[in-house]
Enzyme design. Structure first.
Site, PDB file in Angstrom:
ATOM      1  N   ASP A 108     -25.151 -10.249  -8.598  1.00 16.87           N
ATOM      2  CA  ASP A 108     -25.954  -9.428  -9.508  1.00 16.87           C
ATOM      3  C   ASP A 108     -25.888 -10.005 -10.913  1.00 16.87           C
ATOM      4  O   ASP A 108     -24.822 -10.048 -11.516  1.00 16.87           O
ATOM      5  CB  ASP A 108     -25.382  -7.989  -9.487  1.00 16.87           C
ATOM      6  CG  ASP A 108     -26.070  -7.084 -10.500  1.00 16.87           C
ATOM      7  OD1 ASP A 108     -27.226  -7.355 -10.865  1.00 16.87           O
ATOM      8  OD2 ASP A 108     -25.445  -6.096 -10.920  1.00 16.87           O
TER       9      ASP A 108
ATOM     10  N   ASP B 243     -21.926  -9.745 -12.278  1.00 19.11           N
ATOM     11  CA  ASP B 243     -21.137  -8.527 -12.245  1.00 19.11           C
ATOM     12  C   ASP B 243     -20.224  -8.576 -11.012  1.00 19.11           C
ATOM     13  O   ASP B 243     -20.666  -8.362  -9.884  1.00 19.11           O
ATOM     14  CB  ASP B 243     -22.072  -7.319 -12.187  1.00 19.11           C
ATOM     15  CG  ASP B 243     -21.306  -6.009 -12.266  1.00 19.11           C
ATOM     16  OD1 ASP B 243     -20.068  -6.025 -12.063  1.00 19.11           O
ATOM     17  OD2 ASP B 243     -21.937  -4.970 -12.518  1.00 19.11           O
TER      18      ASP B 243
ATOM     19  N   ASP C 145     -27.443  -9.403 -14.636  1.00 18.48           N
ATOM     20  CA  ASP C 145     -28.154  -8.413 -15.429  1.00 18.48           C
ATOM     21  C   ASP C 145     -28.477  -9.050 -16.777  1.00 18.48           C
ATOM     22  O   ASP C 145     -27.567  -9.470 -17.496  1.00 18.48           O
ATOM     23  CB  ASP C 145     -27.239  -7.186 -15.611  1.00 18.48           C
ATOM     24  CG  ASP C 145     -28.021  -5.965 -16.027  1.00 18.48           C
ATOM     25  OD1 ASP C 145     -29.075  -6.134 -16.681  1.00 18.48           O
ATOM     26  OD2 ASP C 145     -27.581  -4.845 -15.712  1.00 18.48           O
TER      27      ASP C 145
END
Ligand code: ZN
Length: 318
Positions: free
Chosen positions: A94, A269, A96
């Site tokens: 992930d 993450d 972001d």
């Protein structure tokens, strides 16, 4: 754009724009093995432990509830409504855009723009390349999350990995560990990944980032000269650190490697990757906080969130 969707806009989105065809097969084919979670108010996914067994049921739930956010587990269970009978989980990465440790844009923490979203896209493609080349993984699926990208791996070989093993793969693809000194210049394997991560960082480094790293300001300034950066980049492509070592000195070079390791570790993450019971935003659902669609990405090279993830109601706002 990027302002919160109203309840009326959410209802309109699910009634007029959302469709089952936007949910990827890898989810539709395993609905009854996944836990579904919903956020109805914007306070987080409090409505969990939901079992959805058919596409028609999913359609009914989304259209009638028009949730603030919808999620499904990355894990497979024999009894998802109790989160029991764990059978495995996708391996997920992930990135972001709002949390990137270094950026070319002027976004403050929490903001995103075209530039950092595109950096996040480029980065997740690099992660995928390492998974393909060094881990021989093939079932890689990209999802635009609304503010960044998910990479979801569904190869048989990863499904039963435990958290610790997932953390090791994460360190490898991100460059989260400094290679042993005598292996730094190895042509293949992990040291090559680490050097590629340095190459990506070189164009983003600035005095401010280097100031806190323990590198003497004079040496940092010498490294940041465009001509030096070009030479360093060319050498890294060939597996050599000669100019970097020369410009930074022994102590400065060690600080530099530690700076790279830290920035690398902040790109993804980690909680998302190591958690084998995580729920993840459902592709096709609305990210109401920013009024963008979470989109299953078929062609990551050409994907543009401002073309492919903006709901109609945003375009038609006054
Ligand atoms: Zn930005």
């Amino acid at each position: 754009m990027f302002s919160e969707a109203t309840p009326a806009e959410r209802r309109r989105y699910y009634r007029e724009e959302w469709g089952l065809s936007q949910v990827p097969d890898f989810i539709l084919d395993t609905l009854s093995e996944r836990e579904f979670g919903f956020d109805h108010t914007g306070d987080g996914p409090n409505d969990r432990y939901n079992l959805i067994t058919t596409p028609a049921q999913l359609e009914g739930v989304l259209i009638s509830a028009a949730p603030y956010a919808a999620y499904s587990s990355v894990s497979f269970y024999s009894r998802p409504e109790r989160r029991k009978g764990w059978r495995g989980a996708e391996l997920v990465f992930d990135v972001d855009a709002k949390d990137l440790p270094l950026r070319r844009c002027s976004c403050v923490p929490g903001e995103v723009c075209e530039v950092c979203l595109d950096d996040a896209r480029g980065y997740i493609m690099e992660v995928a390349e390492v998974l393909r080349e060094d881990f021989a993984l093939k079932e890689l699926h990209f999802v635009y999350s609304g503010r960044g990208y998910h990479l979801r791996v569904l190869d048989e070989a990863v499904l039963e990995m435990q958290s610790q093993e997932r953390a090791q793969v994460l360190d490898y693809v991100a460059g989260g560990v400094i290679p042993e000194a005598e292996l730094l210049e190895l042509r293949r394997g992990y040291p090559r990944v680490f050097r590629q991560r340095i190459l990506r960082l070189l164009s983003l480094l600035n005095r401010e980032v280097m100031r806190g790293s323990g590198i003497a300001p004079k040496r940092a300034a010498a490294l940041l000269r465009p001509k030096t950066l070009r030479r360093v980049a060319n050498e890294l492509e060939e597996g050599s650190f000669a100019t970097l070592r020369e410009v930074l000195g022994v102590g400065g070079f060690a600080c530099f490697l530690e700076l790279v390791r830290r920035l690398n570790a902040e790109m993804l993450d980690a909680k998302v990757t190591v958690d084998v019971k995580r729920i993840l935003r459902l592709p096709s659902s609305l990210h109401s906080k920013v009024s963008m669609k979470c989109v299953y990405v078929k062609d990551i090279e050409r994907f543009d969130p401002f073309k492919h993830a903006v709901p109609r109601f945003v375009r038609e706002r006054d």
